[in-house]
Design a protein around this motif. Sequence first.
Motif, short mmCIF file in Angstrom:
data_model
loop_
_atom_site.label_atom_id
_atom_site.label_comp_id
_atom_site.label_asym_id
_atom_site.label_seq_id
_atom_site.Cartn_x
_atom_site.Cartn_y
_atom_site.Cartn_z
N LEU A 1 131.89 -76.00 -43.50
CA LEU A 1 132.53 -76.59 -42.33
C LEU A 1 133.79 -77.37 -42.71
O LEU A 1 134.76 -77.40 -41.95
N ALA B 1 136.30 -74.76 -43.06
CA ALA B 1 136.70 -74.29 -41.73
C ALA B 1 137.63 -75.29 -41.05
O ALA B 1 138.61 -74.90 -40.39
N ALA B 2 137.36 -76.60 -41.21
CA ALA B 2 138.22 -77.62 -40.62
C ALA B 2 139.62 -77.57 -41.22
O ALA B 2 140.63 -77.68 -40.49
N SER C 1 134.62 -79.56 -36.34
CA SER C 1 134.07 -79.08 -37.61
C SER C 1 133.93 -80.21 -38.62
O SER C 1 132.92 -80.30 -39.33
N LEU D 1 129.44 -68.33 -34.19
CA LEU D 1 130.68 -68.39 -34.96
C LEU D 1 131.44 -67.07 -34.94
O LEU D 1 132.66 -67.06 -35.09
#
Length: 423
Positions: free
Chosen positions: A347, A350-351, A366, A402
């Motif tokens: 995450l 992803a952020a 995220s 997702l």
Amino acid sequence: MSESTSTVSATAVAPPKGGGKRKLSLPVILLIVAAGLLLFSLVRTISGANDLTSIGQISGALQLAVPIGLAGLGGLWAERAGVVNIGLEGMMILGTWFGAWAGYQWGPWTGVLLGIVGGALGGVLHAIMTVTFNVNHIVSGVAINILAVGATRYLSDFTFAEAAGGSSKQSPRIDRITDITIPGLSEGLADLQAKHWFFVSDLAGVLGGLVTNLSLLTVLALLLVPATWWILWRTGFGLRLRSCGENPVAAESLGVNVYKYKYIAVIVSGALAGLGGAFLVIVSTGIYQEGQTGGRGYIGLAAMIFGNWMPGGLALGAGLFGFTDSLKLRGGADNVHAMLLLLAILLVAAAAWQLYKKKYLPAVVSAVVAGALFLWYSMTDKLPSQFVDAAPYVATLLVLALSAQRLRMPKADGMPYKKGQGK
């Protein structure tokens, strides 16, 4: 098929302009796999969950992934021809019963063949209802799931219940199919994995899981993934079948027998699901038990959706679900607890990617969830048993959530079709 037919059919199954994505080359795929293994190695080192990438873990994950993958392949065949197959669970149930019934009497390979036949019978019924009589695909699939449970329960009462070692809810023991272990290589990889070196031992664990106690039926199931890709994307037969799922009216106008291809696809779909059921009773457990599919038909459907209706992505999704299920069975709470750290790191990545793309709100969400997971991981040593049991299903929901934005199903998937409706 004529040249003009090939051209127009190819147009019918092609993705819309601007909607396609660049295909991943083999070197890029290998880099992604290596990066994933590096991340697992990092998590294993930090958490001390040394079983995370062990040979037993990978071998168990493979055995759990195969039935899910076979059900997903079945769904892929049906939906590429435009038929939604919610009945995969019921077809797997038929495969378990027929596979066990034949397997304990005449041997495991006969059980495999009869398991395929049992699933195919479910496929025939689904094809008759959806293709010939235009019954809603979801209604038909649910009906097959219910019918399969009732039929196998009824059949067990006067077959397994009267057999030595059986009962109304389970079959007698079934002989195993030969397992393959590569001498020397398996032992060497096991020794290397036991040293718990960073990355090297993890790689040894993954490779060792692929060459240790590997059933011949597992090898056959794995080969069905590239075989499906080749048949559906590299042959004229596959092109015509996929055209039925994209634009059946155009396909019919070019001389394609749409009903025939839909029937073939749905019957093959049932046969693959039945093979997944036979795998459960002959390889995974060696015995039939009522309710042993445990929703794997539905999870296979989720793996197919995660894989964007492509064999390679489907195999990746099935492997993910099998690995999550294996974590629950081996090491339980410790392994699943380590996965909290893995999710938090993913995450964070992803952020960072969302910030790079200037998607600030998703990046903040995220980052907040990643922080919560880091906090949860650092303040606990184990997870509640209820969460561990639910881990495979939680993973299924997360993966679908997702991946939802990048999905493209066949255009005519689930749509009613009658012969000659384009005239």
